[in-house]
Design an enzyme around this catalytic site. Sequence first.
Site, PDB file in Angstrom:
ATOM      1  CG  PHE A  88      -1.879   1.196   1.152  1.00  0.00           C
ATOM      2  CD1 PHE A  88      -2.998   1.147   0.326  1.00  0.00           C
ATOM      3  CD2 PHE A  88      -1.637   2.362   1.858  1.00  0.00           C
ATOM      4  CE1 PHE A  88      -3.860   2.235   0.216  1.00  0.00           C
ATOM      5  CE2 PHE A  88      -2.497   3.462   1.756  1.00  0.00           C
ATOM      6  CZ  PHE A  88      -3.610   3.391   0.935  1.00  0.00           C
ATOM      7  CE  LYS A  92      -0.422   5.466   7.841  1.00  0.00           C
ATOM      8  NZ  LYS A  92      -1.830   5.627   8.124  1.00  0.00           N
ATOM      9  CG  ASP A 100       5.510   3.516   1.924  1.00  0.00           C
ATOM     10  OD1 ASP A 100       5.506   4.094   3.026  1.00  0.00           O
ATOM     11  OD2 ASP A 100       4.502   3.460   1.195  1.00  0.00           O
TER      12      ASP A 100
HETATM   13  N1  PLP Z   1       2.291   4.218   2.519  1.00  0.00           N
HETATM   14  C1  PLP Z   1       1.940   3.426   3.541  1.00  0.00           C
HETATM   15  C2  PLP Z   1       2.826   2.279   3.913  1.00  0.00           C
HETATM   16  C3  PLP Z   1       0.766   3.665   4.257  1.00  0.00           C
HETATM   17  O1  PLP Z   1       0.416   2.868   5.270  1.00  0.00           O
HETATM   18  C4  PLP Z   1      -0.041   4.766   3.882  1.00  0.00           C
HETATM   19  C5  PLP Z   1      -1.304   5.047   4.592  1.00  0.00           C
HETATM   20  O2  PLP Z   1      -1.857   4.213   5.261  1.00  0.00           O
HETATM   21  C6  PLP Z   1       0.368   5.560   2.806  1.00  0.00           C
HETATM   22  C7  PLP Z   1       1.528   5.269   2.159  1.00  0.00           C
HETATM   23  C8  PLP Z   1      -0.471   6.729   2.365  1.00  0.00           C
HETATM   24  O3  PLP Z   1      -0.392   7.746   3.297  1.00  0.00           O
HETATM   25  P1  PLP Z   1      -1.478   8.937   3.298  1.00  0.00           P
HETATM   26  O4  PLP Z   1      -2.784   8.330   3.657  1.00  0.00           O
HETATM   27  O5  PLP Z   1      -0.945   9.894   4.312  1.00  0.00           O
HETATM   28  O6  PLP Z   1      -1.484   9.511   1.921  1.00  0.00           O
END
Ligand code: PLP
Length: 409
Positions: free
Chosen positions: A147, A261, A232
């Site tokens: 994700f 986050k 990520d």
């Molecule tokens: N990358 C990861 C691993 C995530 O868990 C999330 C959100 O849950 C995101 C990217 C996307 O972040 P945002 O919701 O702040 O755009």
Amino acid sequence: MTMSGTEENKKEQPTIALADRYMFPTYARFPICLVRGEGCRVWDEAGKSYLDFVGGIAVCALGHSSPLVARVLEEQSRKLVHVSNLYYTQPQTELAQLLVEHSFADRCFFCNSGAEANEAAIKLARRWAHEKYGPERYHIVSMANSFHGRTMATLSATGQAKIQKGYDPLLQGFKFVPFNDLEALSQAVDESVCAVIIEPIQGEGGVVVPARVYLEGVRRLCDERGALLIYDEVQVGMGRTGRLFAHEHFGVTPDIMSLAKALANGLPMGAMLAREALTPAFGPGSHATTFGGTPLVSAVARAVLTSILEDGWLDHCREVGDYFKGRLETLRGKYGFVKEVRGIGLIVGMELDVPGGPIVKACMDEGFLINCTQDKILRFVPPLIVKKEEIDQLVEALDRILGSVASPG
Ligand code: PLP
């Protein structure tokens, strides 16, 4: 869960009906409207309180209404909230310095969310490859069940069909391979590939921890084939695993890393960090955002990062994380439908053989917020300040609830 609040909740919490009337129903919300928080506890509009093991999904590291965050917000908001990135500011610069000094990276770019941090990472990788190899080398290899966000580029990079559904045509140039499978990655990283993007622990994918040899192999492959490695760490970074960054547990560093986050404890902020060698690809005019790294959010992030590093939260997180997993393991021993307990620090997953939704709902009824991902994996990502006694309270409630699943009726 249904999308709209139950009739009873709607009566006691009038905001629910209004929200269902005026907002897009993009979120399958639980029927509670939260009005206040303190530490690991939140209260709804009807006055009921909950112990929060979701923490804004791994966001509120220092808890709700953190006195530190409140103080910094107040002080900085009286000094300077926002100016354009046409100008330098002290909080942004000091935050960048702190992040660089505590990571593999040499440079930072600030933005507003995890998706934007990954957008920046994708753009940097493509532009770097464009300048180094020419226009053909633009593919990025991503993982099944990953994700990376909901913008067009990041949903194109996300290995979950349900998130991409209906948004075709997606951004070109992403290939997917199974996570934790070096052979599949080796087949995929050819001369069209500029980067590999990986979560060092998959969060939404179900708290999946890769093998150390896998990440070592990924690094080696990227080096041999001239591709960049992007981590990520939007969900697992900023202390969640008991180290500042999750990849430190594996001793394998990336070329680019995305954060968001917990970075500013709930104020919207993302960051993309990278090695010096990539700096020329992101020169003046190559990328920008109005709100990225405002003095206000940067001052908060600087204070949050300093607190995580200096106030013992990393040690605390490791200690209570191990305690939490140990207590959940006893539940696994007791209930046959609990398949596995896994995670590092305070990202903890409990995989079930039964749907997790009803358990999340029962926990909420008992005054505990927990989360379920991939239908059957309970995910716990509480504030890093959570206490053992709070963990005990949750585990006792879970024991009762799992017991009623084991013997329904
Ligand atoms: N990358 C990861 C691993 C995530 O868990 C999330 C959100 O849950 C995101 C990217 C996307 O972040 P945002 O919701 O702040 O755009």
